[in-house]
Motif scaffolding. Structure first.
Motif, PDB file in Angstrom:
ATOM      1  N   LEU A  75      29.006  31.373 123.423  1.00  0.00           N
ATOM      2  CA  LEU A  75      27.856  31.652 124.130  1.00  0.00           C
ATOM      3  C   LEU A  75      26.579  31.077 123.590  1.00  0.00           C
ATOM      4  CD1 LEU A  75      28.460  35.600 124.866  1.00  0.00           C
ATOM      5  CD2 LEU A  75      29.045  33.618 126.087  1.00  0.00           C
ATOM      6  N   THR A  76      26.640  30.875 122.363  1.00  0.00           N
ATOM      7  CA  THR A  76      25.326  30.354 121.634  1.00  0.00           C
ATOM      8  C   THR A  76      25.074  28.883 122.205  1.00  0.00           C
ATOM      9  OG1 THR A  76      26.696  29.513 119.627  1.00  0.00           O
ATOM     10  CG2 THR A  76      25.437  31.715 119.744  1.00  0.00           C
ATOM     11  N   TRP A 109      22.994  37.448 122.824  1.00  0.00           N
ATOM     12  CA  TRP A 109      23.724  36.073 123.392  1.00  0.00           C
ATOM     13  C   TRP A 109      24.261  36.081 124.806  1.00  0.00           C
ATOM     14  CZ3 TRP A 109      21.640  31.762 122.177  1.00  0.00           C
ATOM     15  CH2 TRP A 109      21.185  31.627 121.018  1.00  0.00           C
ATOM     16  N   MET A 110      24.625  37.124 125.087  1.00  0.00           N
ATOM     17  CA  MET A 110      25.186  37.375 126.619  1.00  0.00           C
ATOM     18  C   MET A 110      23.905  37.197 127.460  1.00  0.00           C
ATOM     19  SD  MET A 110      28.023  40.345 126.515  1.00  0.00           S
ATOM     20  CE  MET A 110      28.099  40.285 128.143  1.00  0.00           C
ATOM     21  N   ARG A 111      22.497  37.802 127.032  1.00  0.00           N
ATOM     22  CA  ARG A 111      21.429  37.663 127.985  1.00  0.00           C
ATOM     23  C   ARG A 111      21.139  36.495 127.795  1.00  0.00           C
ATOM     24  NH1 ARG A 111      19.862  43.744 125.668  1.00  0.00           N
ATOM     25  NH2 ARG A 111      20.592  44.920 127.644  1.00  0.00           N
ATOM     26  N   SER A 113      22.413  33.444 127.143  1.00  0.00           N
ATOM     27  CA  SER A 113      23.146  32.471 127.623  1.00  0.00           C
ATOM     28  C   SER A 113      23.220  32.632 129.409  1.00  0.00           C
ATOM     29  CB  SER A 113      24.465  32.556 127.388  1.00  0.00           C
ATOM     30  OG  SER A 113      25.022  33.915 127.660  1.00  0.00           O
ATOM     31  N   GLY A 114      22.754  33.920 129.894  1.00  0.00           N
ATOM     32  CA  GLY A 114      23.049  34.069 131.119  1.00  0.00           C
ATOM     33  C   GLY A 114      24.220  34.796 131.871  1.00  0.00           C
ATOM     34  N   LEU A 115      25.023  34.950 130.450  1.00  0.00           N
ATOM     35  CA  LEU A 115      26.447  35.530 130.949  1.00  0.00           C
ATOM     36  C   LEU A 115      26.338  36.874 131.619  1.00  0.00           C
ATOM     37  CD1 LEU A 115      29.464  35.338 131.133  1.00  0.00           C
ATOM     38  CD2 LEU A 115      29.678  36.083 128.768  1.00  0.00           C
ATOM     39  N   ALA A 116      25.359  37.653 130.898  1.00  0.00           N
ATOM     40  CA  ALA A 116      25.051  39.023 131.406  1.00  0.00           C
ATOM     41  C   ALA A 116      24.557  39.076 132.925  1.00  0.00           C
ATOM     42  CB  ALA A 116      24.045  39.593 130.241  1.00  0.00           C
ATOM     43  N   ASP A 117      24.095  38.143 133.280  1.00  0.00           N
ATOM     44  CA  ASP A 117      23.510  38.160 134.469  1.00  0.00           C
ATOM     45  C   ASP A 117      24.579  37.683 135.916  1.00  0.00           C
ATOM     46  OD1 ASP A 117      20.847  38.936 134.110  1.00  0.00           O
ATOM     47  OD2 ASP A 117      20.179  36.653 133.824  1.00  0.00           O
ATOM     48  N   LEU A 118      25.643  37.085 135.190  1.00  0.00           N
ATOM     49  CA  LEU A 118      26.741  36.716 136.152  1.00  0.00           C
ATOM     50  C   LEU A 118      27.736  37.689 136.181  1.00  0.00           C
ATOM     51  CD1 LEU A 118      27.894  34.141 137.383  1.00  0.00           C
ATOM     52  CD2 LEU A 118      29.165  33.548 135.418  1.00  0.00           C
ATOM     53  N   LEU A 119      27.907  38.822 135.458  1.00  0.00           N
ATOM     54  CA  LEU A 119      29.058  39.893 135.207  1.00  0.00           C
ATOM     55  C   LEU A 119      29.119  40.609 136.871  1.00  0.00           C
ATOM     56  CD1 LEU A 119      28.672  41.299 131.983  1.00  0.00           C
ATOM     57  CD2 LEU A 119      30.324  39.392 132.559  1.00  0.00           C
ATOM     58  N   ALA A 120      27.949  40.798 137.292  1.00  0.00           N
ATOM     59  CA  ALA A 120      28.169  41.485 138.469  1.00  0.00           C
ATOM     60  C   ALA A 120      28.886  40.626 139.714  1.00  0.00           C
ATOM     61  CB  ALA A 120      26.908  42.148 138.925  1.00  0.00           C
ATOM     62  N   SER A 121      28.763  39.526 139.551  1.00  0.00           N
ATOM     63  CA  SER A 121      29.548  38.762 140.551  1.00  0.00           C
ATOM     64  C   SER A 121      30.880  38.516 140.288  1.00  0.00           C
ATOM     65  CB  SER A 121      28.702  37.432 141.002  1.00  0.00           C
ATOM     66  OG  SER A 121      28.972  36.875 139.846  1.00  0.00           O
ATOM     67  N   ARG A 154      15.862  47.691 118.612  1.00  0.00           N
ATOM     68  CA  ARG A 154      16.790  49.022 119.193  1.00  0.00           C
ATOM     69  C   ARG A 154      18.396  48.956 119.279  1.00  0.00           C
ATOM     70  NH1 ARG A 154      12.316  51.290 122.945  1.00  0.00           N
ATOM     71  NH2 ARG A 154      14.154  52.015 124.461  1.00  0.00           N
ATOM     72  N   ASP A 155      19.009  49.914 119.935  1.00  0.00           N
ATOM     73  CA  ASP A 155      20.300  49.988 120.009  1.00  0.00           C
ATOM     74  C   ASP A 155      21.200  49.988 121.239  1.00  0.00           C
ATOM     75  OD1 ASP A 155      19.939  52.375 120.522  1.00  0.00           O
ATOM     76  OD2 ASP A 155      21.476  53.556 119.717  1.00  0.00           O
ATOM     77  N   GLU A 156      20.267  49.672 122.249  1.00  0.00           N
ATOM     78  CA  GLU A 156      20.397  49.669 123.704  1.00  0.00           C
ATOM     79  C   GLU A 156      21.532  48.449 123.950  1.00  0.00           C
ATOM     80  OE1 GLU A 156      17.510  50.351 123.011  1.00  0.00           O
ATOM     81  OE2 GLU A 156      16.965  52.236 123.837  1.00  0.00           O
ATOM     82  N   THR A 157      22.488  48.483 124.771  1.00  0.00           N
ATOM     83  CA  THR A 157      23.396  47.297 125.183  1.00  0.00           C
ATOM     84  C   THR A 157      23.342  47.224 126.713  1.00  0.00           C
ATOM     85  OG1 THR A 157      25.107  48.797 124.521  1.00  0.00           O
ATOM     86  CG2 THR A 157      24.520  46.734 123.075  1.00  0.00           C
ATOM     87  N   LEU A 158      24.267  46.584 127.132  1.00  0.00           N
ATOM     88  CA  LEU A 158      24.455  46.162 128.466  1.00  0.00           C
ATOM     89  C   LEU A 158      24.447  47.416 129.577  1.00  0.00           C
ATOM     90  CD1 LEU A 158      26.570  43.063 128.621  1.00  0.00           C
ATOM     91  CD2 LEU A 158      24.045  43.110 128.572  1.00  0.00           C
ATOM     92  N   GLY A 159      25.127  48.542 129.241  1.00  0.00           N
ATOM     93  CA  GLY A 159      25.193  49.616 130.079  1.00  0.00           C
ATOM     94  C   GLY A 159      25.748  49.466 131.274  1.00  0.00           C
ATOM     95  N   LEU A 160      26.868  48.668 131.220  1.00  0.00           N
ATOM     96  CA  LEU A 160      27.857  48.545 132.491  1.00  0.00           C
ATOM     97  C   LEU A 160      28.786  49.728 132.739  1.00  0.00           C
ATOM     98  CD1 LEU A 160      26.935  45.538 132.179  1.00  0.00           C
ATOM     99  CD2 LEU A 160      29.090  44.766 133.176  1.00  0.00           C
ATOM    100  N   VAL A 161      28.742  50.546 131.811  1.00  0.00           N
ATOM    101  CA  VAL A 161      29.406  51.831 131.723  1.00  0.00           C
ATOM    102  C   VAL A 161      28.504  52.895 131.479  1.00  0.00           C
ATOM    103  CG1 VAL A 161      31.864  50.985 131.721  1.00  0.00           C
ATOM    104  CG2 VAL A 161      30.791  51.742 129.551  1.00  0.00           C
ATOM    105  N   ASP A 162      28.855  54.087 131.680  1.00  0.00           N
ATOM    106  CA  ASP A 162      27.833  55.265 131.250  1.00  0.00           C
ATOM    107  C   ASP A 162      28.237  56.123 130.144  1.00  0.00           C
ATOM    108  OD1 ASP A 162      29.876  56.460 132.394  1.00  0.00           O
ATOM    109  OD2 ASP A 162      28.851  57.670 134.010  1.00  0.00           O
TER     110      ASP A 162
END
Length: 222
Positions: A75-76, A109-111, A113-121, A154-162
């Motif tokens: 990702l880097t 690095w997911m954010r 790189s842009g990978l985080a934005d791609l996951l929903a698709s 902080r300790d917040e991550t992507l939150g794709l699950v609850d």
């Protein structure tokens, strides 16, 4: 995106079958990309850990399962090569195999790189996380697991699950990873949390969450 959130990879037949179910095809017909990035952010890892993960010489089976093909997605490197090159690589993969290490570093690095934005698709792609590779999908990892100092502090991550995840329960090399420790950790969070050992995984397909285990686990609620 379909998720298989493991503590230590594909450790037993039950988790292996859950992976095949999510893929909808045999492993030998599936193309994989492995993501070693998280391993570089944790103070207890080194380049040897990345090589073992990529090459399949690890105690946490991921890349060595007999995939049709395996590539490496670091990702880097992605911000420097452009989305027109790497996005098709991701879209053409059946599964992303994501190494453990530091969840906050991986999230960053997911954010970036842009990978985080791609996951929903990536609705049919399977994400197989290993430890931090699983925790990054949760809302929070808890301060106990923060090693790399993220820019947010902080300790917040992507939150794709609850729910949150406490991995490696009762691991012999991690004497502090007890249920009592996990209960204290969970008390600081604002949502449900799964405590799982290395023989356990959490399978997520749409809104359906299923624990797949040949070991020990517990769901902690606020």
């Amino acid at each position: 995106m379909k998720l298989l959130l493991t503590s230590a990879g594909i450790q037993n037949p039950s988790i292996h079958q859950a992976l095949v179910d999510l893929l909808g095809k045999p492993i030998a017909e599936a193309n994989a990309l492995c993501i070693p990035t998280a391993g570089y952010g944790h103070p207890q890892t080194n380049p040897t850990h990345a090589w073992r993960f990529i090459s399949g010489h690890d105690e946490c089976p991921m890349t060595e399962l007999g995939w049709k093909s395996v590539g490496v997605l670091e990702l880097t490197a992605l911000p420097s090569i452009g989305k027109d090159r790497w996005v098709p690589w991701v879209r053409n993969a059946d599964v992303l195999l994501v190494n453990g290490g530091d969840a906050m570093y991986l999230c960053h690095w997911m954010r970036e790189s842009g990978l985080a934005d791609l996951l929903a698709s990536l609705q049919e792609t399977v994400w197989v996380g290993l430890s931090a590779g699983s925790m990054v999908m949760t809302p929070r990892i808890g301060q106990d697991f923060v090693e790399w100092p993220s820019p947010t502090g902080r300790d917040e991550t992507l939150g794709l699950v609850d729910f949150s995840i406490f991995p490696h329960l009762d691991h012999p090399q991690l004497p502090d990873n007890t249920l009592a420790t996990a209960e204290r950790w969970a008390a600081e969070l604002q949502g449900p949390a799964y405590v799982i050992d290395d023989q356990t995984a959490i399978k997520v397909a749409g809104s359906v969450v299923e624990v797949v285990s040949e070991g020990r686990w517990k769901l902690l609620t606020p």
